[in-house]
Design a protein around this motif. Structure first.
Motif, short mmCIF file in Angstrom:
data_model
loop_
_atom_site.label_atom_id
_atom_site.label_comp_id
_atom_site.label_asym_id
_atom_site.label_seq_id
_atom_site.Cartn_x
_atom_site.Cartn_y
_atom_site.Cartn_z
N PRO A 12 1.11 -0.86 0.27
CA PRO A 12 -0.23 -0.25 -0.68
C PRO A 12 0.86 1.32 -0.29
N SER A 13 0.24 2.09 -0.42
CA SER A 13 0.94 3.44 -0.65
C SER A 13 1.13 3.91 0.45
N ASP A 14 2.33 5.19 0.89
CA ASP A 14 1.73 5.60 2.25
C ASP A 14 0.91 6.97 2.67
N GLU A 15 0.36 7.27 2.26
CA GLU A 15 -0.87 7.71 1.87
C GLU A 15 -2.39 7.56 2.41
N SER A 16 -2.59 5.86 1.37
CA SER A 16 -3.01 4.80 2.11
C SER A 16 -2.87 4.40 3.27
N LEU A 17 -1.76 4.27 3.72
CA LEU A 17 -1.43 3.36 4.44
C LEU A 17 -1.70 4.95 6.58
N ARG A 18 -1.84 6.15 5.64
CA ARG A 18 -1.81 7.46 6.26
C ARG A 18 -3.47 6.62 6.65
N ILE A 19 -4.40 6.93 5.45
CA ILE A 19 -5.89 6.73 6.00
C ILE A 19 -6.09 5.30 6.73
N ALA A 20 -5.70 4.68 6.44
CA ALA A 20 -5.87 3.30 7.38
C ALA A 20 -5.92 3.31 8.84
N ARG A 21 -3.98 4.15 9.13
CA ARG A 21 -4.18 4.27 10.77
C ARG A 21 -5.27 5.08 10.90
N THR A 22 -5.38 6.20 10.34
CA THR A 22 -6.63 6.89 11.39
C THR A 22 -7.65 6.93 11.13
N THR A 59 2.95 -2.29 23.93
CA THR A 59 3.94 -3.53 22.37
C THR A 59 2.57 -3.99 22.06
N ALA A 60 2.01 -4.84 22.16
CA ALA A 60 1.15 -5.69 21.73
C ALA A 60 0.01 -4.45 20.86
N MET A 61 -0.35 -3.27 21.64
CA MET A 61 -1.81 -2.80 21.00
C MET A 61 -1.90 -2.63 19.85
N ALA A 62 0.13 -1.73 19.88
CA ALA A 62 0.76 -0.87 18.88
C ALA A 62 0.92 -1.57 17.80
N ARG A 63 1.29 -2.80 18.08
CA ARG A 63 1.63 -4.08 17.50
C ARG A 63 0.18 -4.27 16.35
N ALA A 64 -1.15 -5.03 17.11
CA ALA A 64 -2.79 -5.31 16.37
C ALA A 64 -2.70 -3.35 15.77
N LEU A 65 -1.80 -2.81 16.32
CA LEU A 65 -3.33 -1.70 15.20
C LEU A 65 -2.34 -1.56 14.19
N LEU A 67 -1.16 -3.65 12.90
CA LEU A 67 -1.37 -4.60 11.36
C LEU A 67 -2.65 -4.34 11.14
N ARG A 68 -3.79 -3.83 11.93
CA ARG A 68 -5.19 -3.83 11.21
C ARG A 68 -5.04 -2.50 10.61
N ALA A 69 -4.21 -1.45 10.86
CA ALA A 69 -4.33 -0.80 9.76
C ALA A 69 -3.51 -1.34 8.19
N ARG A 70 -2.58 -1.54 8.04
CA ARG A 70 -1.62 -2.61 7.03
C ARG A 70 -2.93 -3.61 6.10
N GLN A 71 -3.60 -4.09 6.67
CA GLN A 71 -5.14 -5.10 6.70
C GLN A 71 -5.46 -4.12 5.97
N GLU A 72 -6.30 -3.49 6.59
CA GLU A 72 -7.58 -2.12 5.91
C GLU A 72 -6.49 -1.15 4.68
N ALA A 73 -5.74 -1.09 4.32
CA ALA A 73 -4.59 0.12 3.59
C ALA A 73 -4.46 -1.27 2.24
N ALA A 74 -4.61 -2.72 1.98
CA ALA A 74 -4.31 -3.82 1.78
C ALA A 74 -5.60 -3.93 0.79
N GLN A 75 -6.65 -3.79 1.03
CA GLN A 75 -7.95 -4.04 0.61
C GLN A 75 -8.29 -3.58 -0.92
N PRO A 76 -7.93 -4.07 -1.76
CA PRO A 76 -9.22 -3.05 -3.20
C PRO A 76 -9.69 -2.33 -2.74
#
Length: 76
Positions: A12-22, A59-65, A67-76
């Motif tokens: 995913p692009s940096d922009e899509s990751l930023r949006i997914a993290r938000t 650390t576990a919460m940060a990792r889970a967040l 991971l969820r953001a990256r999965q969200e950003a990878a969706q088409p």
């Protein structure tokens, strides 16, 4: 067409990751019983960077967040 396939394969692009993290931040803090201090620390986080552990974020919460953001950003 080949360029788009190569870009998709790179992740995913940096922009899509930023949006997914938000989006992940809002889903976590507004839909769950997250302590105010944790929500405040996450809000202060720069959404252009991966989530990281802090004073109120484990650390576990940060990792889970992240991971969820990256999965969200990878969706088409």
């Amino acid at each position: 067409m080949a360029r788009r396939k190569a870009a998709r394969a790179a992740g995913p692009s940096d922009e899509s990751l930023r949006i997914a993290r938000t989006i992940t931040y809002y889903q976590t803090c507004l839909d769950a019983a997250v302590p105010h201090e944790t929500a405040r620390e996450l809000w202060a986080h720069d959404m252009t960077r991966p989530f990281k552990a802090g004073v109120h974020v484990s650390t576990a919460m940060a990792r889970a967040l992240e991971l969820r953001a990256r999965q969200e950003a990878a969706q088409p």
